[in-house]
Design an enzyme around this catalytic site. Structure first.
Site, PDB file in Angstrom:
ATOM      1  N   CYS A  50       0.336   2.984   3.396  1.00 42.25           N
ATOM      2  CA  CYS A  50       0.969   2.559   4.574  1.00 42.25           C
ATOM      3  C   CYS A  50       1.678   1.590   4.809  1.00 42.25           C
ATOM      4  O   CYS A  50       2.540   1.614   5.849  1.00 42.25           O
ATOM      5  CB  CYS A  50      -0.416   2.509   5.643  1.00 42.25           C
ATOM      6  SG  CYS A  50      -0.804   0.949   5.289  1.00 42.25           S
ATOM      7  N   CYS A  73      -7.416  -1.582   1.532  1.00 41.38           N
ATOM      8  CA  CYS A  73      -6.221  -1.514   1.988  1.00 41.38           C
ATOM      9  C   CYS A  73      -6.820  -1.917   3.855  1.00 41.38           C
ATOM     10  O   CYS A  73      -7.361  -1.369   4.518  1.00 41.38           O
ATOM     11  CB  CYS A  73      -5.272  -0.682   2.362  1.00 41.38           C
ATOM     12  SG  CYS A  73      -4.052  -0.694   3.596  1.00 41.38           S
ATOM     13  N   CYS A 127      -8.665  -5.604  -9.764  1.00 40.32           N
ATOM     14  CA  CYS A 127      -8.500  -4.953 -10.974  1.00 40.32           C
ATOM     15  C   CYS A 127      -7.704  -3.136  -9.980  1.00 40.32           C
ATOM     16  O   CYS A 127      -8.578  -3.045  -9.336  1.00 40.32           O
ATOM     17  CB  CYS A 127      -9.254  -3.986 -10.960  1.00 40.32           C
ATOM     18  SG  CYS A 127      -8.857  -3.615 -12.801  1.00 40.32           S
ATOM     19  N   CYS A 165      -4.606   0.511   6.205  1.00 34.00           N
ATOM     20  CA  CYS A 165      -5.584   2.635   6.997  1.00 34.00           C
ATOM     21  C   CYS A 165      -7.037   2.897   5.579  1.00 34.00           C
ATOM     22  O   CYS A 165      -6.838   4.231   5.705  1.00 34.00           O
ATOM     23  CB  CYS A 165      -4.307   3.094   6.180  1.00 34.00           C
ATOM     24  SG  CYS A 165      -4.191   2.867   4.229  1.00 34.00           S
ATOM     25  N   CYS A 203       0.981  -1.204   0.654  1.00 31.65           N
ATOM     26  CA  CYS A 203      -0.402   0.287   0.156  1.00 31.65           C
ATOM     27  C   CYS A 203       0.696   0.802  -0.121  1.00 31.65           C
ATOM     28  O   CYS A 203       1.728   1.318   1.032  1.00 31.65           O
ATOM     29  CB  CYS A 203      -0.795   0.310   1.385  1.00 31.65           C
ATOM     30  SG  CYS A 203      -1.894   1.401   1.238  1.00 31.65           S
TER      31      CYS A 203
END
Ligand SMILES: [Zn+2]
Length: 129
Positions: free
Chosen positions: A47, A93, A116, A96, A44
């Protein structure tokens, strides 16, 4: 892990902020990660949590980095998204809450799923040899 909107705006680049915090979508074929084929982990951009392994990445032809499974069971969460007049499943995510993309049911037979993803919402960490 949470930040205020102002904090995110400072922490992220404008294009990352637009996707992760405002659920924007990058232009297809815009991400360098589309052609990232080295072994490693996609994390991510908000984070740093690991999200997808290069082992589940495949070329979907859509212009967005695509995966048939998350890195682990707790990596991502999903929610219903009926914006743009379509019913889709948004992916975020788990740490976060940043928006990453959408998941569809037309992926390879391994799982039948196609995650995707927006490349700008992720960073790539090559595996150390
Ligand atoms: Zn995150």
């Amino acid at each position: 892990m949470t930040h205020t909107d102002d904090e995110w705006r400072k922490l992220l680049k404008p294009d990352q902020y637009a996707v992760l915090r405002k659920s924007s979508t990058e232009r297809p074929f815009a991400s360098p990660l589309l052609n990232e084929h080295r072994p490693g982990v996609f994390a991510c951009a908000g984070c740093d949590r690991g999200l997808f392994s290069s082992e589940t990445k495949f070329d979907s032809g859509t212009g967005w980095p695509s995966f048939w499974a998350p890195l682990d069971d707790g990596a991502v969460g999903t929610s219903n998204d009926d914006s743009l007049g379509m019913v889709r499943t948004a992916v975020h995510c788990s740490r976060c809450g940043g928006h990453l993309g959408h998941v569809f049911n037309d992926g390879p037979k391994v799982t039948g799923l196609r995650y995707c993803m927006n490349g700008v919402a992720m960073t790539f960490k090559p595996a150390t040899a």
